[in-house]
Design an enzyme around this catalytic site. Structure first.
Site, PDB file in Angstrom:
ATOM      1  CG  ASP A  43      -1.634  -1.372   1.304  1.00 48.80           C
ATOM      2  OD1 ASP A  43      -2.463  -1.648   0.423  1.00 48.80           O
ATOM      3  OD2 ASP A  43      -1.318  -2.164   2.218  1.00 48.80           O
ATOM      4  CG  HIS A  47      -3.283  -5.162   3.635  1.00 49.30           C
ATOM      5  ND1 HIS A  47      -2.903  -4.379   2.568  1.00 49.30           N
ATOM      6  CD2 HIS A  47      -3.704  -6.333   3.097  1.00 49.30           C
ATOM      7  CE1 HIS A  47      -3.090  -5.055   1.445  1.00 49.30           C
ATOM      8  NE2 HIS A  47      -3.573  -6.243   1.740  1.00 49.30           N
TER       9      HIS A  47
HETATM   10  P1  NAI Z   1      -2.690 -18.215  -3.354  1.00 54.95           P
HETATM   11  O1  NAI Z   1      -4.018 -18.765  -3.013  1.00 54.95           O
HETATM   12  O2  NAI Z   1      -2.221 -18.216  -4.764  1.00 54.95           O
HETATM   13  O3  NAI Z   1      -1.579 -18.958  -2.478  1.00 54.95           O
HETATM   14  C1  NAI Z   1      -1.743 -19.225  -1.134  1.00 54.95           C
HETATM   15  C2  NAI Z   1      -1.037 -20.532  -0.855  1.00 54.95           C
HETATM   16  O4  NAI Z   1      -1.092 -20.762   0.552  1.00 54.95           O
HETATM   17  C3  NAI Z   1      -1.682 -21.726  -1.540  1.00 54.95           C
HETATM   18  O5  NAI Z   1      -0.711 -22.401  -2.320  1.00 54.95           O
HETATM   19  C4  NAI Z   1      -2.192 -22.573  -0.383  1.00 54.95           C
HETATM   20  O6  NAI Z   1      -2.039 -23.965  -0.615  1.00 54.95           O
HETATM   21  C5  NAI Z   1      -1.273 -22.133   0.740  1.00 54.95           C
HETATM   22  N1  NAI Z   1      -1.822 -22.377   2.078  1.00 54.95           N
HETATM   23  C6  NAI Z   1      -3.103 -22.330   2.493  1.00 54.95           C
HETATM   24  N2  NAI Z   1      -3.204 -22.656   3.780  1.00 54.95           N
HETATM   25  C7  NAI Z   1      -1.951 -22.904   4.204  1.00 54.95           C
HETATM   26  C8  NAI Z   1      -1.410 -23.311   5.441  1.00 54.95           C
HETATM   27  N3  NAI Z   1      -2.194 -23.549   6.493  1.00 54.95           N
HETATM   28  N4  NAI Z   1      -0.078 -23.481   5.525  1.00 54.95           N
HETATM   29  C9  NAI Z   1       0.712 -23.274   4.453  1.00 54.95           C
HETATM   30  N5  NAI Z   1       0.256 -22.903   3.252  1.00 54.95           N
HETATM   31  C10 NAI Z   1      -1.062 -22.722   3.129  1.00 54.95           C
HETATM   32  O7  NAI Z   1      -2.684 -16.734  -2.768  1.00 54.95           O
HETATM   33  P2  NAI Z   1      -1.639 -15.565  -3.028  1.00 54.95           P
HETATM   34  O8  NAI Z   1      -2.125 -14.735  -4.145  1.00 54.95           O
HETATM   35  O9  NAI Z   1      -0.269 -16.110  -3.091  1.00 54.95           O
HETATM   36  O10 NAI Z   1      -1.848 -14.696  -1.700  1.00 54.95           O
HETATM   37  C11 NAI Z   1      -1.512 -15.226  -0.441  1.00 54.95           C
HETATM   38  C12 NAI Z   1      -2.093 -14.376   0.670  1.00 54.95           C
HETATM   39  O11 NAI Z   1      -1.510 -13.085   0.666  1.00 54.95           O
HETATM   40  C13 NAI Z   1      -3.596 -14.157   0.587  1.00 54.95           C
HETATM   41  O12 NAI Z   1      -4.137 -14.271   1.884  1.00 54.95           O
HETATM   42  C14 NAI Z   1      -3.709 -12.736   0.091  1.00 54.95           C
HETATM   43  O13 NAI Z   1      -4.939 -12.157   0.470  1.00 54.95           O
HETATM   44  C15 NAI Z   1      -2.546 -12.116   0.804  1.00 54.95           C
HETATM   45  N6  NAI Z   1      -2.069 -10.839   0.268  1.00 54.95           N
HETATM   46  C16 NAI Z   1      -1.654  -9.882   1.170  1.00 54.95           C
HETATM   47  C17 NAI Z   1      -1.152  -8.675   0.749  1.00 54.95           C
HETATM   48  C18 NAI Z   1      -0.711  -7.647   1.741  1.00 54.95           C
HETATM   49  O14 NAI Z   1      -0.377  -6.551   1.309  1.00 54.95           O
HETATM   50  N7  NAI Z   1      -0.683  -7.890   3.038  1.00 54.95           N
HETATM   51  C19 NAI Z   1      -1.037  -8.363  -0.692  1.00 54.95           C
HETATM   52  C20 NAI Z   1      -1.469  -9.439  -1.554  1.00 54.95           C
HETATM   53  C21 NAI Z   1      -1.962 -10.628  -1.077  1.00 54.95           C
END
Ligand code: NAI
Length: 325
Positions: free
Chosen positions: A159, A187
């Site tokens: 952000d 966030h």
């Molecule tokens: P994604 O769905 O592509 O990947 C998430 C991965 O985490 C998946 O491969 C899934 O199998 C794994 N996962 C789920 N539960 C798990 C657990 N208990 N232990 C280990 N791995 C686990 O999602 P993406 O796009 O990679 O985003 C990940 C997270 O980051 C989301 O929650 C998203 O909202 C968040 N995010 C946060 C941002 C921030 O600025 N704070 C910015 C962008 C995304």
């Protein structure tokens, strides 16, 4: 030969993982002279995909990457880790209420927090990215009582970078000239991008930007809604820019921010009227691995209201997961 540093990443097979791991292995956080061991955590159903990512990491022949550990067990992934980047989280599925999402993630971050407590290096630097990031960080920290609270952070850097880029474009100045920008709060859409203290080549930037209307009607909401705009355009949420923000956050923490202000969500020390403990985006300077909040900034009436809406939201989230702490 320098001893390798252990960097754990959760959710390693996800889209952010795919944009992040290669840059870590290249040395973008720790520099070109520091060998790295990657410790990758995924749930069982994503192990197959993670295998493919590991093959690609191997195929890059990164000179700094001395080993890759792959596991579905947090206590293996976090063992002796010097840095932990917690990206893995439960996404919101159809029909899922906000409360269900909070609770599902609370469960994950409670388990992983306990594993951190037992396994990580005592001075490990921990960043929570998986949403709801601020509240997940609160759960992880609370579940790891033996670790120093100051080693926990949540990410608001994406952000911050978004705000920086929008501001630079608006005033027609290079990004490198702009400093002292802040993104406060959660966030989430209640975050508050604040350029009141920003400098453009060491001159107060707000002087060239007296347009209050642009601030409240364009700047603040555009930063807050940027994530949604990207989902609408791409069909999936921001990944490369999120990975880049993770690199920025961790690199500045480890290597120092060189006097620059950066926005980090940190466990509140009670300053700026934010109740102690909740993770709140604040301006900070990093030096020698230590994060120092920028203190005593003036908070006017408008800013007070903006901060309060993030406080209210975070206290509400805290209330929902309180029974689990
Ligand atoms: P994604 O769905 O592509 O990947 C998430 C991965 O985490 C998946 O491969 C899934 O199998 C794994 N996962 C789920 N539960 C798990 C657990 N208990 N232990 C280990 N791995 C686990 O999602 P993406 O796009 O990679 O985003 C990940 C997270 O980051 C989301 O929650 C998203 O909202 C968040 N995010 C946060 C941002 C921030 O600025 N704070 C910015 C962008 C995304």
């Amino acid at each position: 030969e320098k001893k390798p540093i252990r960097i754990a990443v959760t959710g390693a097979a996800g889209q952010i993982g795919y944009a992040l791991l290669f840059r870590i292995a290249k040395g973008d956080i720790t520099g070109t002279n520091q060998p790295i061991i990657l410790q990758l955590l995924e749930i069982p159903s994503s192990q197959q995909a993670l295998k493919g990512v590991v093959m690609e990491l191997e195929d890059c022949a990164f000179p700094l990457l001395s080993d890759i550990i792959v596991t579905d067990d947090p206590s293996v992934a976090f063992q002796d880790a010097n840095m932990v980047i917690m990206v893995g989280a439960r996404p919101r599925s159809k029909g899922m209420e906000r409360k269900d999402l909070l609770l599902a993630n609370a469960e994950i971050f409670k388990i992983q927090g306990s594993a951190l407590n037992q396994c990580v290096a005592r001075d490990a630097k921990i960043l929570v990215v998986g949403n709801p990031a601020n509240t997940n960080a609160l759960i992880a920290m609370t579940s790891a009582p033996d670790l120093d609270r100051n080693n926990f952070s949540a990410m608001i850097r994406l952000d911050h970078n978004r705000a920086l880029s929008i501001l630079a474009k608006k005033i027609g100045s290079p990004i490198s000239q702009i400093s002292q920008l802040i993104v406060w709060g959660n966030h989430s859409p209640t975050m508050y991008a604040d350029y009141r203290f920003a400098l453009n080549s060491d001159q107060p930037l707000a002087y060239n930007l007296q347009d209050e209307n642009w601030n409240t009607e364009v700047f603040i909401p555009t930063v807050a809604q940027r994530g949604t705009a990207i989902i609408e355009a791409r069909g999936v949420s921001s990944a490369a820019s999120a990975a880049n923000a993770i690199i920025d956050h961790m690199r500045d923490w480890v290597m120092g921010s060189n006097g620059r202000w950066v926005s980090m969500a940190l466990p509140s020390d009670g300053s700026y009227g934010v109740p102690e403990g909740i993770f709140f985006g604040v301006p900070a300077i990093c030096e020698n691995g230590v994060i120092k909040r920028v203190a005593n900034l003036e908070i006017n009436e408008f800013s007070k209201r903006k901060l309060q809406s993030s406080v209210d939201e975070l206290m509400g989230e805290r209330k929902l997961i309180l029974s689990m702490l």
